[in-house]
Design a protein around this motif. Structure first.
Motif, mmCIF file in Angstrom:
data_model
loop_
_atom_site.group_PDB
_atom_site.id
_atom_site.type_symbol
_atom_site.label_atom_id
_atom_site.label_comp_id
_atom_site.label_asym_id
_atom_site.label_seq_id
_atom_site.Cartn_x
_atom_site.Cartn_y
_atom_site.Cartn_z
ATOM 1 N N ASP A 170 -111.905 62.909 23.835
ATOM 2 C CA ASP A 170 -112.209 61.671 23.117
ATOM 3 C C ASP A 170 -110.959 61.031 22.522
ATOM 4 O OD1 ASP A 170 -114.982 61.996 23.526
ATOM 5 O OD2 ASP A 170 -115.136 63.288 21.756
ATOM 6 N N LEU A 171 -109.844 61.756 22.515
ATOM 7 C CA LEU A 171 -108.661 61.344 21.748
ATOM 8 C C LEU A 171 -107.399 61.346 22.599
ATOM 9 C CD1 LEU A 171 -109.314 63.770 18.771
ATOM 10 C CD2 LEU A 171 -109.968 61.357 18.823
ATOM 11 N N CYS A 172 -106.434 60.550 22.167
ATOM 12 C CA CYS A 172 -105.077 60.765 22.676
ATOM 13 C C CYS A 172 -104.234 61.171 21.468
ATOM 14 C CB CYS A 172 -104.500 59.543 23.387
ATOM 15 S SG CYS A 172 -104.371 58.028 22.432
ATOM 16 N N LEU A 173 -103.705 62.393 21.544
ATOM 17 C CA LEU A 173 -102.823 62.858 20.477
ATOM 18 C C LEU A 173 -101.489 62.139 20.560
ATOM 19 C CD1 LEU A 173 -105.062 65.025 20.453
ATOM 20 C CD2 LEU A 173 -103.298 66.706 19.902
ATOM 21 N N VAL A 174 -101.132 61.791 21.790
ATOM 22 C CA VAL A 174 -99.970 60.941 22.045
ATOM 23 C C VAL A 174 -100.451 59.790 22.911
ATOM 24 C CG1 VAL A 174 -97.736 60.774 23.191
ATOM 25 C CG2 VAL A 174 -98.304 62.824 21.879
ATOM 26 N N CYS A 175 -100.218 58.563 22.468
ATOM 27 C CA CYS A 175 -100.666 57.395 23.227
ATOM 28 C C CYS A 175 -99.467 56.641 23.795
ATOM 29 C CB CYS A 175 -101.479 56.461 22.341
ATOM 30 S SG CYS A 175 -102.972 57.229 21.661
ATOM 31 N N LYS A 176 -99.682 55.982 24.910
ATOM 32 C CA LYS A 176 -98.618 55.223 25.561
ATOM 33 C C LYS A 176 -97.979 54.239 24.581
ATOM 34 C CE LYS A 176 -97.681 52.289 29.575
ATOM 35 N NZ LYS A 176 -98.254 51.645 30.785
ATOM 36 N N GLY A 177 -96.656 54.285 24.494
ATOM 37 C CA GLY A 177 -95.928 53.397 23.583
ATOM 38 C C GLY A 177 -95.638 54.016 22.230
ATOM 39 N N ASP A 178 -96.298 55.147 21.906
ATOM 40 C CA ASP A 178 -96.040 55.814 20.623
ATOM 41 C C ASP A 178 -94.636 56.413 20.595
ATOM 42 O OD1 ASP A 178 -98.552 55.221 19.715
ATOM 43 O OD2 ASP A 178 -99.353 57.249 19.911
ATOM 44 N N VAL A 179 -94.046 56.389 19.415
ATOM 45 C CA VAL A 179 -92.787 57.107 19.191
ATOM 46 C C VAL A 179 -93.144 58.550 18.849
ATOM 47 C CG1 VAL A 179 -90.717 57.317 17.766
ATOM 48 C CG2 VAL A 179 -91.570 55.046 18.419
ATOM 49 N N VAL A 180 -92.578 59.482 19.595
ATOM 50 C CA VAL A 180 -92.930 60.891 19.429
ATOM 51 C C VAL A 180 -91.704 61.720 19.096
ATOM 52 C CG1 VAL A 180 -94.891 60.718 20.994
ATOM 53 C CG2 VAL A 180 -92.653 61.364 21.898
ATOM 54 N N THR A 181 -91.949 62.869 18.499
ATOM 55 C CA THR A 181 -90.887 63.837 18.233
ATOM 56 C C THR A 181 -90.815 64.810 19.394
ATOM 57 O OG1 THR A 181 -91.206 63.680 15.836
ATOM 58 C CG2 THR A 181 -90.061 65.637 16.667
ATOM 59 N N ILE A 182 -89.628 64.919 19.982
ATOM 60 C CA ILE A 182 -89.412 65.810 21.118
ATOM 61 C C ILE A 182 -88.750 67.085 20.623
ATOM 62 C CG2 ILE A 182 -88.364 66.069 23.396
ATOM 63 C CD1 ILE A 182 -88.098 62.970 23.441
ATOM 64 N N SER A 183 -89.392 68.212 20.848
ATOM 65 C CA SER A 183 -88.822 69.503 20.453
ATOM 66 C C SER A 183 -88.233 70.189 21.681
ATOM 67 C CB SER A 183 -89.886 70.398 19.831
ATOM 68 O OG SER A 183 -90.382 69.819 18.633
ATOM 69 N N VAL A 184 -87.021 70.725 21.480
ATOM 70 C CA VAL A 184 -86.358 71.469 22.547
ATOM 71 C C VAL A 184 -86.012 72.848 21.996
ATOM 72 C CG1 VAL A 184 -84.448 71.556 24.182
ATOM 73 C CG2 VAL A 184 -85.369 69.338 23.452
ATOM 74 N N ALA A 185 -86.562 73.885 22.582
ATOM 75 C CA ALA A 185 -86.281 75.254 22.143
ATOM 76 C C ALA A 185 -85.788 76.048 23.342
ATOM 77 C CB ALA A 185 -87.538 75.898 21.554
ATOM 78 N N ASP A 226 -98.441 63.113 18.098
ATOM 79 C CA ASP A 226 -97.107 62.523 18.206
ATOM 80 C C ASP A 226 -96.011 63.567 18.305
ATOM 81 O OD1 ASP A 226 -98.162 59.963 18.116
ATOM 82 O OD2 ASP A 226 -97.985 59.802 15.943
ATOM 83 N N ARG A 227 -96.345 64.715 18.869
ATOM 84 C CA ARG A 227 -95.364 65.792 19.048
ATOM 85 C C ARG A 227 -95.448 66.334 20.489
ATOM 86 N NH1 ARG A 227 -93.007 67.160 14.404
ATOM 87 N NH2 ARG A 227 -91.983 68.906 15.460
ATOM 88 N N VAL A 228 -94.258 66.512 21.077
ATOM 89 C CA VAL A 228 -94.188 67.031 22.440
ATOM 90 C C VAL A 228 -93.058 68.053 22.520
ATOM 91 C CG1 VAL A 228 -95.057 64.906 23.476
ATOM 92 C CG2 VAL A 228 -92.589 65.198 23.186
ATOM 93 N N SER A 229 -93.098 68.844 23.587
ATOM 94 C CA SER A 229 -92.074 69.877 23.792
ATOM 95 C C SER A 229 -91.550 69.787 25.215
ATOM 96 C CB SER A 229 -92.665 71.262 23.540
ATOM 97 O OG SER A 229 -91.712 72.276 23.767
ATOM 98 N N VAL A 230 -90.236 69.938 25.366
ATOM 99 C CA VAL A 230 -89.620 69.848 26.686
ATOM 100 C C VAL A 230 -90.048 71.044 27.528
ATOM 101 C CG1 VAL A 230 -87.430 69.881 27.964
ATOM 102 C CG2 VAL A 230 -87.646 68.536 25.861
ATOM 103 N N ILE A 231 -90.359 70.759 28.790
ATOM 104 C CA ILE A 231 -90.769 71.810 29.721
ATOM 105 C C ILE A 231 -89.556 72.302 30.498
ATOM 106 C CG2 ILE A 231 -92.226 72.352 31.710
ATOM 107 C CD1 ILE A 231 -94.047 70.058 30.808
ATOM 108 N N PHE A 232 -89.311 73.585 30.490
ATOM 109 C CA PHE A 232 -88.194 74.170 31.260
ATOM 110 C C PHE A 232 -88.733 74.829 32.519
ATOM 111 C CE2 PHE A 232 -86.407 73.966 26.963
ATOM 112 C CZ PHE A 232 -85.182 73.384 27.218
#
Length: 232
Positions: A170-185, A226-232
């Protein structure tokens, strides 16, 4: 000779009466209410502790009358425990064996997030819009949200009604055009950057994000609002 035959018949009759009398004394009498309660108690013991289940059992018809059994009653299910509609078989295995069937319905109960008010398409969820409630699992379509904190700040993809159980679909946690925080670990190193989402995404989805500094487009996984993580 006939005299001995009569004596033998009389002896057998007396022994049969004595055996029947002894069997009757040893037999346990059950009313239909007691049999229904025994079936319910047995089923409750079979249910897994880690899952909340609601059991609705149909009482045996009182017109069946009382039943007796000289051996312990045996119980079994006609179908696997995971089946919602099921039947409990009650079986007596003495010389006057009998069996009865008790219909039962088993529903899994979820504690999940429901809406406390109507929500318009595109609205961002706030804490006062949601609450926890119990619902039957069979009414759930999609992946239910089990913690309000998972979705506070998420946008509704469509109009949602008060009392409706909320799912990730029912939701988009991240929507197109949103500014998101990208985490890289990577190898103990944690770095954060910002980017712009190029598509909608829910929890666990893979989407494309453009890094605001390098302007590069990268593949990331949605980990929260609005949070995402880089995929390795």
């Amino acid at each position: 000779m006939k005299k001995y035959e009569n004596l033998a018949k009389q002896a057998l009759t007396i022994l049969s009466l004595l055996w029947a009398s002894q069997l009757s004394a040893q037999s346990q009498q059950y009313s239909t209410t007691e049999l229904t309660e025994a079936a319910h108690s047995w089923l409750t013991q079979q249910l897994p502790d880690e899952t909340a289940l609601d059991v609705a059992i149909t009482p045996l018809d009182s017109r069946i009358g009382r039943k007796s059994c000289a051996t312990p009653l045996a119980f079994s299910l006609s179908q696997p425990l995971t089946q919602r509609q099921n039947t409990i078989q009650i079986r007596c295995s003495d010389n006057n064996s009998w069996q009865l069937y008790v219909p039962v319905r088993i529903d899994e109960i979820l504690t999940a997030v429901v809406l406390s008010q109507n929500i318009a398409t595109g609205s961002r969820l706030t804490a006062d819009m949601v609450q926890l409630a119990e619902r039957q699992r069979r009414f759930v379509r999609g992946t239910p949200v089990t913690e309000p904190t998972q979705v506070i700040g998420a946008k509704a993809k469509k109009a949602l009604a008060m009392g409706q159980l909320l799912t990730l679909q029912d939701l988009c946690l991240v929507c197109k055009g949103d500014v998101v925080t990208i985490s890289v670990a990577d190898k103990g190193l944690n770095v954060a950057a910002t980017g712009t989402a190029l598509s909608d995404g829910s929890l666990g989805d893979t989407i494309s994000v453009q890094n605001q500094q390098s302007r590069r487009t990268i593949q990331v996984q949605v980990t929260g609002v609005d949070r995402v993580s880089v995929i390795f």
